[in-house]
Enzyme design. Structure first.
Site, mmCIF file in Angstrom:
data_model
loop_
_atom_site.group_PDB
_atom_site.id
_atom_site.type_symbol
_atom_site.label_atom_id
_atom_site.label_comp_id
_atom_site.label_asym_id
_atom_site.label_seq_id
_atom_site.Cartn_x
_atom_site.Cartn_y
_atom_site.Cartn_z
ATOM 1 N N ASN A 16 14.159 -30.653 -38.268
ATOM 2 C CA ASN A 16 13.185 -30.549 -39.364
ATOM 3 C C ASN A 16 13.621 -29.465 -40.343
ATOM 4 O OD1 ASN A 16 11.978 -27.920 -38.498
ATOM 5 N ND2 ASN A 16 11.495 -29.146 -36.688
ATOM 6 N N PRO A 68 8.930 -30.205 -23.970
ATOM 7 C CA PRO A 68 7.949 -29.256 -23.425
ATOM 8 C C PRO A 68 7.280 -28.495 -24.559
ATOM 9 C CG PRO A 68 10.208 -28.471 -23.099
ATOM 10 C CD PRO A 68 10.305 -29.880 -23.620
ATOM 11 N N ILE A 114 6.393 -25.217 -25.564
ATOM 12 C CA ILE A 114 6.793 -23.874 -25.109
ATOM 13 C C ILE A 114 5.593 -22.927 -25.135
ATOM 14 C CG2 ILE A 114 8.362 -21.934 -25.568
ATOM 15 C CD1 ILE A 114 10.181 -24.051 -27.010
ATOM 16 N N PHE A 127 1.359 -20.886 -34.276
ATOM 17 C CA PHE A 127 1.280 -21.254 -35.689
ATOM 18 C C PHE A 127 0.813 -22.697 -35.787
ATOM 19 C CE2 PHE A 127 2.986 -18.150 -38.693
ATOM 20 C CZ PHE A 127 3.282 -17.142 -37.814
ATOM 21 N N LYS A 151 -6.328 -26.268 -31.596
ATOM 22 C CA LYS A 151 -5.092 -25.809 -30.935
ATOM 23 C C LYS A 151 -5.309 -24.496 -30.191
ATOM 24 C CE LYS A 151 -1.946 -28.153 -33.840
ATOM 25 N NZ LYS A 151 -1.146 -28.165 -35.032
ATOM 26 N N LYS A 166 -4.561 -24.932 -26.304
ATOM 27 C CA LYS A 166 -3.358 -24.271 -25.790
ATOM 28 C C LYS A 166 -3.693 -22.929 -25.132
ATOM 29 C CE LYS A 166 -0.168 -26.484 -29.058
ATOM 30 N NZ LYS A 166 1.226 -26.524 -29.507
#
Ligand code: C5P
Length: 399
Positions: free
Chosen positions: A209, A304, A306, A322, A336, A340
């Site tokens: 990207n 995965p 991270i 982020f 998120k 997470k």
């Protein structure tokens, strides 16, 4: 006033932003620095040497062959006098001259004759900034440890909109003469991921990207300035590794995960700034794929996560993620944060072409379980400082 003994040599080249340089001189002298100014011939068309002499309190130099100026302070002496050399505004033409080591006027000669670090505030039309020649020159100069401040995005004197505006005098003064940071993170270990990952398809192809790594690298420098022991785990980017920071270069998400996990045991703060590829090809092919068929189907499997793996450890560090979003910024970022199990998330609106991927500037809204703070558009290095201070504050409160 930390900079009483700092000598700044300010080189002004011929761009419209030169009219802001008397203000820049004032902002630098307000921090205590002594400033001497060198103008190119074309800069004199945009700003008066007399004005710069008045605000700096020193004669302004322009001509390599000026007998009087040489008698007062020769050009080699002036090059040795400087602790930092700032060129603002720096035109595309001057950047090209510097890249090739030309010395056909006083300012370009000083750039070769000084061993002081060189800082450049580019200012030019956005098309000239994007031109391949300019971009190649920037890469070459960055590899020679020349530091670029900006440019900012926005409306230009010619009516175009895009990157190429000189940063504002106060921002330039703060970047060149940063306030000494208290060592708030002394003794703390900080791991930061940056840049894209590269997922190989066959020996010659990959998916990736557009992440430039600039924000992650800026955060690593900001954490270092606060006294932290920083490890930067970087995907493939063209930026030079930051001085005095342990930088581990990786390619794929799996390699990034391994590198992160090897630092995480005694890590206090983990910041995931990398744009990790969500998927990789299921099976990398050993030989180059031939274009024998009309269609090619590749199967991708999930990489995965991270950040999530770190945040779900039994005793995780303070974790910061982020979120690059194009809509519903707050809702997605908060989702998120919870999913997470993060301590903090910094969200940016990547639908705004002025900020984010590959740009010199960014703006963030930072969320944590009971609060949020908007960090307005700024140069990535200044923004990184503000974000690191906020991370430190939240981390210390949470301990
Ligand atoms: O879920 P999303 O990819 O939007 O989450 C972005 C955040 O998660 C970023 O902080 C990014 O560095 C991190 N991330 C990661 N590993 C992945 C994907 C994202 O660490 N595989």
């Amino acid at each position: 006033m930390h900079f009483e003994n700092t000598h700044i040599l300010l080189g002004v080249t011929g761009g419209i932003a030169a009219y802001k340089t008397p203000d820049l001189v004032r902002k630098l002298t307000a921090k205590g620095a002594t400033v001497r100014v060198v103008l190119t011939d074309s800069a004199k068309e945009f700003v008066s040497p007399l004005a710069l002499q008045a605000v700096s309190g020193h004669p302004v130099s322009n001509d390599l062959l000026d007998k009087d100026a040489e008698a007062a302070m020769g050009h080699i002496e002036l090059a040795k006098w400087a602790d930092k050399l700032l060129i603002a505004p720096a035109t595309a033409n001057f950047i090209a001259k510097l890249t090739h080591g030309l010395a056909d006027d006083l300012l370009s000669t000083l750039c070769l004759a000084t061993d002081a670090p060189i800082y450049i505030a580019p200012a030019m039309n956005q098309q000239m900034w994007h031109a391949k020649a300019t971009q190649a020159n920037l890469t070459t100069l960055s590899q020679r440890d020349v530091t670029f401040f900006g440019p900012a995005q926005g409306e230009q004197a010619c009516g175009d909109v895009g990157p190429g505006r000189m940063l504002e005098p106060q921002d330039l003064a703060d970047l060149l003469l940063p306030q000494k940071s208290p060592l708030l993170l002394k003794g703390q270990k900080v791991t930061i991921t940056a840049g894209p990952t590269r997922e190989e398809i066959d020996p010659v192809r990959y998916i990736s990207n557009h992440s430039s790594g600039k924000m992650g690298y800026a955060l690593a420098r900001a954490a270092k300035e606060l006294g932290a022991d920083v490890t930067l785990v970087s995907g493939p980017v063209t930026l030079p590794p930051p001085a005095d920071i342990n930088t581990v270069k990786v390619n794929s998400a799996k390699q990034m995960l391994d590198a992160v996990m090897s630092t995480i045991k005694d890590c206090n703060i983990f910041i995931a700034c990398a744009a990790v590829a969500d998927y990789r090809v299921q099976q990398k092919v050993d030989q180059k794929i031939k274009k024998s068929d009309d269609e090619l189907t590749l199967t991708f499997v999930k990489n995965p996560d991270i950040l999530k793996e770190v945040a779900h450890l039994s005793s995780p560090p303070f974790t910061v993620g982020f979120a690059a979003e194009t809509q519903n910024l707050k809702e997605y970022a908060l989702g998120k944060l919870q999913r997470k199990k993060l301590n903090m998330i910094a969200a940016n609106d990547v639908s705004d072409s002025k900020i984010g991927f590959n740009s010199e500037q960014n703006a963030l809204t930072v969320f944590w379980p009971k609060g949020e703070l908007k960090l307005e558009v700024a140069d990535k290095q200044l923004l990184a400082k503000k974000l690191m201070l906020l991370v430190e504050q939240r981390y210390t409160e949470q301990k």
